[in-house]
Scaffold this motif. Structure first.
Motif, PDB file in Angstrom:
ATOM      1  N   GLY A 194       0.811  -1.217   0.000  1.00  0.00           N
ATOM      2  CA  GLY A 194       0.000   0.000   0.000  1.00  0.00           C
ATOM      3  C   GLY A 194       0.836   1.254   0.000  1.00  0.00           C
ATOM      4  N   GLU A 195       1.665   1.376   1.024  1.00  0.00           N
ATOM      5  CA  GLU A 195       2.545   2.531   1.112  1.00  0.00           C
ATOM      6  C   GLU A 195       3.858   2.110   1.742  1.00  0.00           C
ATOM      7  N   MET A 196       4.854   2.951   1.527  1.00  0.00           N
ATOM      8  CA  MET A 196       6.193   2.651   2.007  1.00  0.00           C
ATOM      9  C   MET A 196       6.845   3.961   2.413  1.00  0.00           C
ATOM     10  N   THR A 197       7.644   3.936   3.464  1.00  0.00           N
ATOM     11  CA  THR A 197       8.411   5.106   3.872  1.00  0.00           C
ATOM     12  C   THR A 197       9.885   4.801   3.672  1.00  0.00           C
ATOM     13  N   VAL A 198      10.566   5.680   2.946  1.00  0.00           N
ATOM     14  CA  VAL A 198      12.003   5.537   2.743  1.00  0.00           C
ATOM     15  C   VAL A 198      12.701   6.702   3.445  1.00  0.00           C
ATOM     16  N   VAL A 199      13.954   6.481   3.789  1.00  0.00           N
ATOM     17  CA  VAL A 199      14.748   7.497   4.455  1.00  0.00           C
ATOM     18  C   VAL A 199      15.943   7.830   3.573  1.00  0.00           C
ATOM     19  N   MET A 200      16.101   9.105   3.298  1.00  0.00           N
ATOM     20  CA  MET A 200      17.303   9.573   2.605  1.00  0.00           C
ATOM     21  C   MET A 200      18.154  10.283   3.647  1.00  0.00           C
ATOM     22  N   GLN A 201      19.253   9.621   4.043  1.00  0.00           N
ATOM     23  CA  GLN A 201      20.093  10.221   5.067  1.00  0.00           C
ATOM     24  C   GLN A 201      21.551   9.869   4.808  1.00  0.00           C
ATOM     25  N   HIS A 202      22.013   8.741   5.332  1.00  0.00           N
ATOM     26  CA  HIS A 202      23.427   8.407   5.267  1.00  0.00           C
ATOM     27  C   HIS A 202      23.820   7.742   3.953  1.00  0.00           C
ATOM     28  N   TRP A 203      22.971   6.856   3.456  1.00  0.00           N
ATOM     29  CA  TRP A 203      23.341   6.084   2.284  1.00  0.00           C
ATOM     30  C   TRP A 203      22.277   6.218   1.211  1.00  0.00           C
ATOM     31  N   TYR A 204      22.609   6.941   0.171  1.00  0.00           N
ATOM     32  CA  TYR A 204      21.781   7.008  -1.036  1.00  0.00           C
ATOM     33  C   TYR A 204      22.723   7.334  -2.179  1.00  0.00           C
ATOM     34  N   GLU A 205      22.354   6.909  -3.381  1.00  0.00           N
ATOM     35  CA  GLU A 205      23.211   7.129  -4.548  1.00  0.00           C
ATOM     36  C   GLU A 205      22.372   7.510  -5.749  1.00  0.00           C
ATOM     37  N   ASP A 206      23.035   8.162  -6.682  1.00  0.00           N
ATOM     38  CA  ASP A 206      22.480   8.427  -8.015  1.00  0.00           C
ATOM     39  C   ASP A 206      21.107   9.101  -7.967  1.00  0.00           C
ATOM     40  N   LEU A 207      20.968  10.130  -7.141  1.00  0.00           N
ATOM     41  CA  LEU A 207      19.720  10.878  -7.093  1.00  0.00           C
ATOM     42  C   LEU A 207      19.537  11.626  -8.409  1.00  0.00           C
ATOM     43  N   GLU A 208      18.439  11.348  -9.072  1.00  0.00           N
ATOM     44  CA  GLU A 208      18.082  12.034 -10.320  1.00  0.00           C
ATOM     45  C   GLU A 208      16.712  12.662 -10.147  1.00  0.00           C
TER      46      GLU A 208
END
Length: 157
Positions: free
Chosen positions: A60-74
């Motif tokens: 249904g829904e999901m929560t993601v966290v953008m903090q310490h580890w993320y890559e290739d933000l477009e």
């Protein structure tokens, strides 16, 4: 509200523009200071792209966290793509702005929540929905959206 000002949709557009601007800045220079984001989105939105195992786990829904580890933000005009780490398994996601339900930056106690009348109508509507008519029925009213600033008390530890 025919011929009136649709403040709800105007506010949603402005709030999504704000998210776009914030993410564009992060794409260019990274997350400044202690800033980080909790982004809740509708996994069933037709334009969301995520791994099958994630959509099965979060139907249904999901929560993601953008903090310490993320890559290739477009970041694009319609949404954003990012690679996030799920238990040492990097996965690429695409989240259109229309799929976002909440956007929160707890480091500065800022949050946005997107709601639709459709959700509210489901809870409060005791009358059955009339059947769809034929071609003479005329145009259907568009779903109207409300915008709301989120109180961050519920996100505090």
């Amino acid at each position: 509200m025919s011929g009136g000002i649709d403040y709800g949709n105007l506010m949603h557009r402005a709030m999504r523009g704000l998210i776009n601007d914030v993410l564009m800045g992060v794409q260019q220079t990274g997350l400044p200071g202690d800033h980080h984001f909790f982004i809740t989105f509708d996994t069933q939105h037709p334009d969301v792209e995520l791994a099958d195992w994630l959509s099965d786990r979060y139907p249904g829904e999901m929560t993601v966290v953008m903090q310490h580890w993320y890559e290739d933000l477009e970041v694009t005009e319609d949404g954003f793509a990012v690679t996030l780490n799920f238990g040492d398994a990097p996965e690429r996601l695409y989240i259109p702005y229309d799929a976002i339900k909440t956007f929160v930056d707890p480091s500065v106690e800022f949050g946005l929540r997107f709601e639709t009348h459709e959700e509210e109508d489901d809870e409060d509507d005791d009358e059955p929905t009339p059947p769809e008519g034929g071609p003479d029925e005329g145009p259907r009213e568009p779903v109207k959206h409300d915008a709301e600033v989120v109180r961050l008390d519920s996100f505090r530890k």
